[in-house]
Design a protein around this motif. Structure first.
Motif, PDB file in Angstrom:
ATOM      1  N   MET A 101      16.495 -91.141  25.884  1.00 12.68           N
ATOM      2  CA  MET A 101      16.963 -89.754  25.852  1.00 12.68           C
ATOM      3  C   MET A 101      16.042 -88.791  26.595  1.00 12.68           C
ATOM      4  N   ARG A 102      14.884 -89.247  27.035  1.00 11.98           N
ATOM      5  CA  ARG A 102      13.895 -88.344  27.624  1.00 11.98           C
ATOM      6  C   ARG A 102      14.450 -87.527  28.787  1.00 11.98           C
ATOM      7  N   ASP A 103      15.303 -88.124  29.618  1.00 10.25           N
ATOM      8  CA  ASP A 103      15.826 -87.370  30.760  1.00 10.25           C
ATOM      9  C   ASP A 103      16.909 -86.365  30.346  1.00 10.25           C
ATOM     10  N   GLN A 104      17.296 -86.387  29.083  1.00 12.89           N
ATOM     11  CA  GLN A 104      18.265 -85.436  28.567  1.00 12.89           C
ATOM     12  C   GLN A 104      17.591 -84.266  27.862  1.00 12.89           C
ATOM     13  N   ILE A 105      16.273 -84.318  27.760  1.00 16.25           N
ATOM     14  CA  ILE A 105      15.510 -83.304  27.044  1.00 16.25           C
ATOM     15  C   ILE A 105      14.610 -82.579  28.038  1.00 16.25           C
ATOM     16  N   VAL A 106      14.634 -81.262  27.974  1.00 14.71           N
ATOM     17  CA  VAL A 106      13.840 -80.449  28.898  1.00 14.71           C
ATOM     18  C   VAL A 106      12.919 -79.553  28.085  1.00 14.71           C
ATOM     19  N   VAL A 107      11.672 -79.446  28.503  1.00 14.16           N
ATOM     20  CA  VAL A 107      10.713 -78.544  27.858  1.00 14.16           C
ATOM     21  C   VAL A 107      10.388 -77.429  28.823  1.00 14.16           C
ATOM     22  N   LYS A 108      10.432 -76.195  28.345  1.00 11.41           N
ATOM     23  CA  LYS A 108      10.040 -75.074  29.219  1.00 11.41           C
ATOM     24  C   LYS A 108       8.884 -74.334  28.631  1.00 11.41           C
ATOM     25  N   PHE A 126      11.059 -77.572  17.808  1.00  9.78           N
ATOM     26  CA  PHE A 126      10.306 -78.558  18.566  1.00  9.78           C
ATOM     27  C   PHE A 126       9.493 -77.888  19.658  1.00  9.78           C
ATOM     28  N   THR A 127       8.309 -78.398  19.896  1.00  6.44           N
ATOM     29  CA  THR A 127       7.474 -77.919  21.004  1.00  6.44           C
ATOM     30  C   THR A 127       7.213 -79.024  22.021  1.00  6.44           C
ATOM     31  N   SER A 128       7.580 -80.261  21.675  1.00  5.87           N
ATOM     32  CA  SER A 128       7.370 -81.402  22.564  1.00  5.87           C
ATOM     33  C   SER A 128       8.410 -82.475  22.262  1.00  5.87           C
ATOM     34  N   PRO A 129       8.935 -83.151  23.287  1.00  2.00           N
ATOM     35  CA  PRO A 129       9.857 -84.255  23.026  1.00  2.00           C
ATOM     36  C   PRO A 129       9.217 -85.350  22.175  1.00  2.00           C
ATOM     37  N   GLU A 187       8.710 -74.329  24.344  1.00  2.00           N
ATOM     38  CA  GLU A 187       9.453 -74.779  23.196  1.00  2.00           C
ATOM     39  C   GLU A 187      10.592 -75.657  23.669  1.00  2.00           C
ATOM     40  N   ILE A 188      10.832 -76.738  22.970  1.00  2.00           N
ATOM     41  CA  ILE A 188      11.962 -77.599  23.335  1.00  2.00           C
ATOM     42  C   ILE A 188      13.149 -77.244  22.471  1.00  2.00           C
ATOM     43  N   SER A 189      14.281 -77.313  23.041  1.00  2.00           N
ATOM     44  CA  SER A 189      15.517 -77.065  22.331  1.00  2.00           C
ATOM     45  C   SER A 189      16.530 -78.071  22.821  1.00  2.00           C
ATOM     46  N   LEU A 190      17.257 -78.652  21.917  1.00  2.00           N
ATOM     47  CA  LEU A 190      18.239 -79.652  22.289  1.00  2.00           C
ATOM     48  C   LEU A 190      19.619 -79.028  22.239  1.00  2.00           C
ATOM     49  N   GLY A 191      20.353 -79.131  23.304  1.00  2.00           N
ATOM     50  CA  GLY A 191      21.700 -78.595  23.331  1.00  2.00           C
ATOM     51  C   GLY A 191      22.457 -79.066  24.544  1.00  2.00           C
ATOM     52  N   LEU A 192      23.741 -78.791  24.581  1.00  2.00           N
ATOM     53  CA  LEU A 192      24.609 -79.236  25.668  1.00  2.00           C
ATOM     54  C   LEU A 192      24.972 -78.090  26.587  1.00  2.00           C
ATOM     55  N   VAL A 193      24.943 -78.348  27.869  1.00  2.00           N
ATOM     56  CA  VAL A 193      25.520 -77.452  28.857  1.00  2.00           C
ATOM     57  C   VAL A 193      26.402 -78.333  29.724  1.00  2.00           C
ATOM     58  N   GLY A 194      27.684 -78.098  29.703  1.00  2.00           N
ATOM     59  CA  GLY A 194      28.607 -79.000  30.385  1.00  2.00           C
ATOM     60  C   GLY A 194      28.545 -80.357  29.711  1.00  2.00           C
ATOM     61  N   SER A 195      28.387 -81.409  30.479  1.00  2.00           N
ATOM     62  CA  SER A 195      28.292 -82.746  29.892  1.00  2.00           C
ATOM     63  C   SER A 195      26.851 -83.234  29.819  1.00  2.00           C
ATOM     64  N   GLU A 196      25.912 -82.394  30.190  1.00  2.00           N
ATOM     65  CA  GLU A 196      24.504 -82.783  30.208  1.00  2.00           C
ATOM     66  C   GLU A 196      23.731 -82.107  29.080  1.00  2.00           C
ATOM     67  N   MET A 197      22.882 -82.896  28.414  1.00  2.00           N
ATOM     68  CA  MET A 197      21.993 -82.310  27.423  1.00  2.00           C
ATOM     69  C   MET A 197      20.900 -81.577  28.172  1.00  2.00           C
ATOM     70  N   CYS A 198      20.561 -80.409  27.741  1.00  2.00           N
ATOM     71  CA  CYS A 198      19.497 -79.658  28.384  1.00  2.00           C
ATOM     72  C   CYS A 198      18.948 -78.622  27.423  1.00  2.00           C
ATOM     73  N   ILE A 199      18.039 -77.830  27.927  1.00  2.00           N
ATOM     74  CA  ILE A 199      17.383 -76.833  27.098  1.00  2.00           C
ATOM     75  C   ILE A 199      18.327 -75.706  26.718  1.00  2.00           C
ATOM     76  N   ARG A 200      18.158 -75.186  25.536  1.00  2.00           N
ATOM     77  CA  ARG A 200      18.851 -73.992  25.073  1.00  2.00           C
ATOM     78  C   ARG A 200      17.782 -73.000  24.647  1.00  2.00           C
ATOM     79  N   ASP A 201      18.170 -71.750  24.483  1.00  2.00           N
ATOM     80  CA  ASP A 201      17.195 -70.714  24.157  1.00  2.00           C
ATOM     81  C   ASP A 201      16.491 -70.961  22.831  1.00  2.00           C
TER      82      ASP A 201
END
Length: 75
Positions: free
Chosen positions: A68-75, A48-51, A1-15
């Motif tokens: 934005m692709r490098d700011q989005i992580v899918v796990k 979201f399940t995919s960017p 599942e993809i999740s958009l969120g901020l950790v520090g100054s970088e966009m990354c996955i959230r739960d």
């Protein structure tokens, strides 16, 4: 599942898909209208399940997604 969120100054996955409008506006190429459209899509689709699903949102095309692709992580 993809999740958009901020950790520090970088966009990354959230739960969960819980990024607010302010966080989404920090993605490359995303302004207030597009951020709200992402939230509306997320709420309607259950997350979201995919960017690539971002391409269904008005205002996000291939070029914007690539920015934005490098700011989005899918796990």
């Amino acid at each position: 599942e993809i999740s958009l969120g901020l950790v520090g100054s970088e966009m990354c996955i959230r739960d969960r898909n819980t990024a607010d409008i302010t966080e989404l506006e920090k993605l490359n190429g995303v302004g207030p209208k597009t951020a709200q459209a992402i939230i509306d899509f997320r709420n309607a689709q259950g997350g979201f399940t995919s960017p690539d699903q971002l391409l269904a949102i008005k205002g996000i095309g291939e070029k914007t997604l690539e920015k934005m692709r490098d700011q989005i992580v899918v796990k």
